[in-house]
Design an enzyme around this catalytic site. Structure first.
Site, mmCIF file in Angstrom:
data_model
loop_
_atom_site.group_PDB
_atom_site.id
_atom_site.type_symbol
_atom_site.label_atom_id
_atom_site.label_comp_id
_atom_site.label_asym_id
_atom_site.label_seq_id
_atom_site.Cartn_x
_atom_site.Cartn_y
_atom_site.Cartn_z
ATOM 1 N N HIS A 1 62.193 84.833 59.551
ATOM 2 C CA HIS A 1 61.877 85.175 60.810
ATOM 3 C C HIS A 1 60.972 86.358 61.155
ATOM 4 O O HIS A 1 60.506 87.130 62.121
ATOM 5 C CB HIS A 1 63.346 85.746 61.692
ATOM 6 C CG HIS A 1 64.086 84.509 62.129
ATOM 7 N ND1 HIS A 1 65.165 84.641 62.783
ATOM 8 C CD2 HIS A 1 63.957 83.198 61.908
ATOM 9 C CE1 HIS A 1 66.027 83.491 62.853
ATOM 10 N NE2 HIS A 1 65.282 82.711 62.585
ATOM 11 N N ASP B 1 65.758 65.221 54.109
ATOM 12 C CA ASP B 1 65.427 63.677 54.043
ATOM 13 C C ASP B 1 64.643 63.295 55.088
ATOM 14 O O ASP B 1 64.448 62.095 55.775
ATOM 15 C CB ASP B 1 66.814 62.697 54.138
ATOM 16 C CG ASP B 1 67.591 63.182 55.206
ATOM 17 O OD1 ASP B 1 67.329 64.213 56.069
ATOM 18 O OD2 ASP B 1 68.588 62.543 55.510
ATOM 19 N N GLU C 1 69.736 63.894 65.631
ATOM 20 C CA GLU C 1 69.550 65.307 65.238
ATOM 21 C C GLU C 1 68.609 66.093 66.482
ATOM 22 O O GLU C 1 68.849 67.211 66.627
ATOM 23 C CB GLU C 1 68.909 65.688 63.957
ATOM 24 C CG GLU C 1 69.891 65.314 63.031
ATOM 25 C CD GLU C 1 69.265 65.430 61.388
ATOM 26 O OE1 GLU C 1 68.510 66.159 61.133
ATOM 27 O OE2 GLU C 1 69.716 64.513 60.605
ATOM 28 N N ASP D 1 59.585 89.085 64.992
ATOM 29 C CA ASP D 1 59.267 90.288 64.064
ATOM 30 C C ASP D 1 58.351 91.304 64.989
ATOM 31 O O ASP D 1 57.202 90.746 64.868
ATOM 32 C CB ASP D 1 58.559 89.967 62.700
ATOM 33 C CG ASP D 1 58.242 91.193 61.867
ATOM 34 O OD1 ASP D 1 58.456 92.333 62.267
ATOM 35 O OD2 ASP D 1 57.593 91.086 60.681
ATOM 36 N N HIS E 1 65.649 73.134 59.344
ATOM 37 C CA HIS E 1 66.571 72.423 60.290
ATOM 38 C C HIS E 1 66.852 71.034 59.639
ATOM 39 O O HIS E 1 67.929 70.349 59.773
ATOM 40 C CB HIS E 1 66.162 72.265 61.744
ATOM 41 C CG HIS E 1 66.372 73.644 62.411
ATOM 42 N ND1 HIS E 1 66.443 73.537 63.703
ATOM 43 C CD2 HIS E 1 66.512 75.088 61.938
ATOM 44 C CE1 HIS E 1 66.726 74.966 64.302
ATOM 45 N NE2 HIS E 1 66.685 75.692 63.072
ATOM 46 N N ASP E 2 65.880 70.585 58.882
ATOM 47 C CA ASP E 2 65.979 69.022 58.329
ATOM 48 C C ASP E 2 66.960 69.396 57.277
ATOM 49 O O ASP E 2 67.795 68.496 56.970
ATOM 50 C CB ASP E 2 64.694 68.688 58.001
ATOM 51 C CG ASP E 2 64.817 67.285 57.355
ATOM 52 O OD1 ASP E 2 65.642 66.341 57.838
ATOM 53 O OD2 ASP E 2 64.240 66.947 56.305
ATOM 54 N N SER F 1 65.320 63.510 58.136
ATOM 55 C CA SER F 1 66.120 62.603 59.070
ATOM 56 C C SER F 1 65.913 63.234 60.605
ATOM 57 O O SER F 1 66.006 62.871 61.643
ATOM 58 C CB SER F 1 67.662 62.629 58.780
ATOM 59 O OG SER F 1 67.895 63.870 58.378
ATOM 60 N N THR G 1 55.016 93.210 62.045
ATOM 61 C CA THR G 1 53.658 92.574 61.591
ATOM 62 C C THR G 1 54.006 91.232 62.282
ATOM 63 O O THR G 1 54.821 90.369 61.530
ATOM 64 C CB THR G 1 53.487 92.507 60.263
ATOM 65 O OG1 THR G 1 54.734 92.030 59.458
ATOM 66 C CG2 THR G 1 53.195 94.179 59.666
#
Ligand code: HEM
Length: 364
Positions: free
Chosen positions: A230, A109, A124, A283, A100-101, A111, A286
């Site tokens: 994921h 960065d 953000e 998932d 996500h950053d 942020s 596993t």
């Protein structure tokens, strides 16, 4: 004689040009270092081995090798390992934080970690995609540990710490050797909600997801490979309960979800209004192991999020899901590592305005 004189003049001129050039680049470096110090508090310690002026455009392996922070990698590894033993959810949290950053403004960065802007602009973290995102407090803690290990010098950016922490999280979950991480990122000085609004969500159409990745420089295959993150972590009921109870307003479950999985997940998310924050493993094979099982699940109509299952409904992405599900673990993991390294390079060529934050969640 005359020719000799001309030759001497020419040589002197060339030497002069070369000297002037290196002098001006020295000046440039000094200015760059000064700027970093001004914004980033490099401690002003004369005894510290010179830190190469951090430049977003010049990431390097071993960036901190000749500094007081030469042990930064092992400090991060130790702390991530220690904390994730106590709290295994940290591993997934760090991977998501990193994604996500990096994706928000196409810059790794840090942020995303900034809690407040000077004029209270929405950051953000206010974006719907980031509500409830985990790992923020740990990043602040990790930063203090890194500074401590550098004898108090504030040299390592939060962005670099996050890139290392995400790598270590992956290594712990996959039990693979650590892949090398380029370092020397600067911390961003701006965090705006609009930059995070382009992050894909659970109900984002597959074509949009592919194009969001494309805009960031990733191929369709890389988009599928990175979605393989994921294979660990959880999603809250609110992100997939429509698939269990009222898919596309039909009052019926999503027909592309295995009915056995529908029943299983209904135990966690009994209707459209209860337990919205309850988590289910992304998932269902596993759960806390980083492996190709996520792709196997998706081929069996057992993806939890609509965005996961859609990877198997779209011709362009389906071929990659099938290949990753039937290929070896090595195949997926080595490709994932390459894609993560590429993700970490977002922003590396943009020369954005940055510094080294003292506290990851607070602007200097
Ligand atoms: C392809 C588009 C993607 C979409 C639509 C998406 C969406 C989501 C959603 C809705 C959740 C659940 C969040 C929650 O319940 O609070 C989630 C969790 C997660 N995502 Fe993604 N994601 C995508 C790609 C990625 C990528 C590329 C990575 C990392 C490289 C990633 C890593 C994770 C992890 C590790 C979790 C579990 C977090 C936890 O358990 O704390 N995702 N994602």
């Amino acid at each position: 004689m005359r020719r000799d004189k001309h030759l001497r003049l020419l040589v002197t001129y060339i030497i002069f040009l070369l000297a002037a050039n290196s002098f001006s680049s020295l000046l440039g470096e000094a200015a760059s270092e000064k700027n970093t110090k001004k914004g980033g508090d490099q401690n002003g310690d004369q005894n510290v081995a010179a830190v190469p002026p951090a430049q977003a455009s010049k990431l390097r392996y071993n960036h901190y090798r000749t500094t007081r922070c030469s042990k930064v990698e092992s400090v991060v590894t130790t702390e991530v390992t220690k904390r994730s033993k106590r709290d295994p959810t940290l591993i997934a949290a760090l991977l998501r934080l990193f994604f996500h950053d990096c994706f928000a403004n196409k810059q790794c960065d840090a942020s995303l970690l900034i809690k407040k802007m000077p004029k209270n602009e929405k950051t953000e973290l206010h974006s719907g995609s980031n509500v409830g995102i985990k790992g923020l407090a740990f990043m602040d803690y990790l930063k203090t540990k890194v500074v401590e290990s550098c004898n108090g010098s504030n040299i390592v950016s939060c962005a670099d710490i996050l890139a290392l922490a995400a790598r270590d999280a992956y290594v712990l979950a996959s039990k693979r050797p650590a892949y090398p991480v380029l370092l020397g990122r600067l911390d961003g000085m701006v965090s705006l909600v609009k930059d995070a609004d382009s992050l894909p969500g659970a109900r984002t159409p597959i074509n949009t997801i592919v194009s969001v990745f494309k805009d960031a420089g990733f191929t369709t295959e890389e988009a599928v490979i990175l979605s393989g993150a994921h294979t660990i972590g959880e999603a809250k009921c609110k992100f997939f309960n429509d698939r269990l109870h009222n898919f596309l307003n039909t009052k019926k479950p999503d027909r592309t979800m295995d009915p056995a999985l529908v029943e299983q997940l209904k135990k966690i998310c009994p209707n459209m209004t209860a337990n919205l924050e309850s988590p289910a493993f992304l998932d269902q094979g596993t759960r806390r192991v980083f492996d190709k099982s996520y792709f196997v699940q998706v081929t069996r109509q057992r993806g939890v999020l609509q965005s996961d299952q859609n990877l198997f409904a779209n011709a362009a992405t389906k071929q990659f899901v099938t290949g990753l599900a039937s290929g070896t673990e090595e195949n997926f993991l080595s490709k994932f590592e390459k894609a993560m390294a590429k993700l970490g390079n977002l922003g590396a060529t943009t020369n954005y305005k940055g510094n080294i934050r003292r506290v990851c969640s607070v602007l200097n």
